[in-house]
Design an enzyme around this catalytic site. Structure first.
Site, PDB file in Angstrom:
ATOM      1  N   CYS A  33      29.054  34.163 -50.354  1.00 45.88           N
ATOM      2  CA  CYS A  33      29.023  35.214 -49.505  1.00 45.88           C
ATOM      3  C   CYS A  33      29.775  34.613 -48.186  1.00 45.88           C
ATOM      4  O   CYS A  33      29.223  33.800 -47.322  1.00 45.88           O
ATOM      5  CB  CYS A  33      27.444  35.348 -49.080  1.00 45.88           C
TER       6      CYS A  33
ATOM      7  N   CYS B  87      27.861  34.987 -44.841  1.00 44.86           N
ATOM      8  CA  CYS B  87      26.636  34.183 -44.825  1.00 44.86           C
ATOM      9  C   CYS B  87      27.225  32.794 -43.926  1.00 44.86           C
ATOM     10  O   CYS B  87      26.527  32.292 -43.246  1.00 44.86           O
ATOM     11  CB  CYS B  87      26.307  33.829 -46.324  1.00 44.86           C
TER      12      CYS B  87
END
Length: 105
Positions: free
Chosen positions: A30, A33
Site C-alpha cells: 500500500c 501506508c
C-alpha cells in the site's frame, strides 16, 4: 519503534491497555501506508510511556481488521479503555494523529 500487533496479541496489547492505543492498519503493498508509516514511528517515540503506538499488517492479521470494519488502508484507530475513540482513513498530517492522541490523554 512502533509495536508490531498481531491477531494473537491484539486483545492484550490494545483492548486491555490502561493507556490510549494508536493502531495503524496497513499493508506492505500500500503506497499511502508508506507515507503514514514514518509518522506512526515518530508518534511512537514522542508518546513513549504515555500511549501505545502499534501497527497491524492486514494481510497477515485479518481478524481484528474485519472486526473493526477496516475497508481501506491506511486506517489509524485510537482506542481508549478498549473502545474506538477516533478513526482516520487515508493519509493525514501528523498533527491530526497527535491531536487525536492528546484528546484522550
Amino acid at each position: 519503534m512502533a509495536l508490531e500487533i498481531t491477531d494473537a496479541s491484539f486483545e492484550e496489547v490494545v483492548l486491555k491497555s490502561d493507556k490510549p492505543v494508536v493502531v495503524d492498519f496497513w499493508a506492505a503493498w500500500c503506497g499511502p501506508c508508506r507515507m503514514v508509516g514514518p509518522i506512526i514511528e515518530e508518534l511512537s517515540t514522542e508518546y513513549d510511556g504515555k500511549a501505545v503506538v502499534g501497527k497491524v499488517d492486514v494481510d497477515a492479521n485479518q481478524q481484528f481488521a474485519a472486526k473493526f470494519g477496516i475497508r481501506n488502508i491506511p486506517t489509524v484507530l485510537v482506542f481508549k479503555d478498549g473502545e474506538i475513540v477516533n478513526r482516520q482513513v487515508g493519509v493525514s498530517p501528523k498533527k491530526v494523529y497527535a491531536d487525536a492522541i492528546d484528546a484522550v490523554l
